[in-house]
Design a protein around this motif. Sequence first.
Motif, PDB file in Angstrom:
ATOM      1  N   HIS A  10      16.968   0.341  35.220  1.00  0.00           N
ATOM      2  CA  HIS A  10      18.053  -0.800  35.150  1.00  0.00           C
ATOM      3  C   HIS A  10      18.182  -1.637  36.409  1.00  0.00           C
ATOM      4  O   HIS A  10      18.330  -2.682  36.475  1.00  0.00           O
ATOM      5  N   LEU A  47      15.193  -3.611  36.934  1.00  0.00           N
ATOM      6  CA  LEU A  47      15.395  -4.522  35.937  1.00  0.00           C
ATOM      7  C   LEU A  47      16.321  -5.809  36.379  1.00  0.00           C
ATOM      8  O   LEU A  47      15.988  -6.924  36.174  1.00  0.00           O
ATOM      9  N   ASN A  60      10.786  -8.584  33.197  1.00  0.00           N
ATOM     10  CA  ASN A  60      11.905  -8.079  32.228  1.00  0.00           C
ATOM     11  C   ASN A  60      11.378  -7.571  30.786  1.00  0.00           C
ATOM     12  O   ASN A  60      11.817  -6.536  30.460  1.00  0.00           O
ATOM     13  N   GLU A  61      10.332  -8.100  30.455  1.00  0.00           N
ATOM     14  CA  GLU A  61       9.894  -7.454  29.194  1.00  0.00           C
ATOM     15  C   GLU A  61       9.386  -6.098  29.286  1.00  0.00           C
ATOM     16  O   GLU A  61       9.476  -5.280  28.354  1.00  0.00           O
ATOM     17  N   ARG A  87      12.122  -3.967  29.869  1.00  0.00           N
ATOM     18  CA  ARG A  87      13.001  -3.439  28.479  1.00  0.00           C
ATOM     19  C   ARG A  87      11.993  -2.850  27.692  1.00  0.00           C
ATOM     20  O   ARG A  87      12.828  -1.875  27.159  1.00  0.00           O
ATOM     21  N   ARG A  88      10.941  -2.967  27.690  1.00  0.00           N
ATOM     22  CA  ARG A  88      10.148  -1.861  26.701  1.00  0.00           C
ATOM     23  C   ARG A  88      10.203  -0.631  27.283  1.00  0.00           C
ATOM     24  O   ARG A  88      10.340   0.565  26.525  1.00  0.00           O
ATOM     25  N   THR A 107      13.735   0.947  26.690  1.00  0.00           N
ATOM     26  CA  THR A 107      13.569   1.102  25.136  1.00  0.00           C
ATOM     27  C   THR A 107      12.879   2.643  24.903  1.00  0.00           C
ATOM     28  O   THR A 107      13.719   3.392  24.436  1.00  0.00           O
TER      29      THR A 107
END
Length: 308
Positions: free
Chosen positions: A161, A164, A171-172, A175-176, A179
């Motif tokens: 985080h 990020l 970011n992508e 984020r993956r 997740t």
Amino acid sequence: MASAASQSEPGPALERLRYRLQLLHRQDGEPSSRVVAQRTGKAISHMTVRSVLRCESPPGWGPLELVVEALDGDLEEFRVLWVAVRDETSPLALPKPVAWEEEAEEPARTVDLSIPDLDAVEEDLQDQAAKRSRREAETRKELLLALEARADLADRLIQLHEQLGHERGRNEELRRRVTDLEDELGKYSERIERLQDELREVREERLVLLEKLNSLHTRRAELYFTWAREEERQRRAAESGRAIVLRERDLEVQDLRERLDAAEGLLQSVVASKTQDEQGDEDEERDTLEEDAPRTEWNPWRRSRRTR
């Protein structure tokens, strides 16, 4: 991805747990999360310690127990508070009444068992209790490993985080990864809850087995006490009967002795009387012979006898 428990408003039980935990932390001098983590032997990370101390969501019992031990707190007090939080966030469903009746009637069946049956049942229960203890230890070990893995994942998640926020161009990808880590964290959370439930069930089964063993020990003591009391009663009865027989035998011996003494006295009197009669007959016969013999004949032997 936040869980439903963290998104909902905290209840009074969670607020009470947070207050007691923060009060304990302040009473211990408010050590840093890294110091607390070192006190636990690095069983959990400082990020996990910080999450437990904040207590924004219901913590797991494993990290909470380690933090409370590191702060020299009362484990039983915090166990009660943690159970109240669990009951508030995830209440348990009551079992059917039939199960309660069967569990209540099951210990009473050992009353009719004999000592060999008790030995067999006791051995079986001890084996089951040993298996439950081993399973409890294994479950506890798995639980600690899962807690440690979840703490590591949480640390990695926090780092991602932060990363990020600094790296906008990735970011992508981040984020993956976030997740994926959140999904994995959720799986570990579910596994931890399952292991905690299994550990609780194993502990309850072990307590039931220990209660059965205690009832068997009580029944064994009652049987041994009854056997000893019966043996003592038979021994006393045998000693009492033996004393009566000896007393009757002494009376018979005394009676026989008295009879023998009387017979011996009677026999002695008869022998004495017979001896006197025979002596009288001999004297009378001698006197008769002396009177019939001629007086002119001198017999020195007779004279000597008379002189005697």
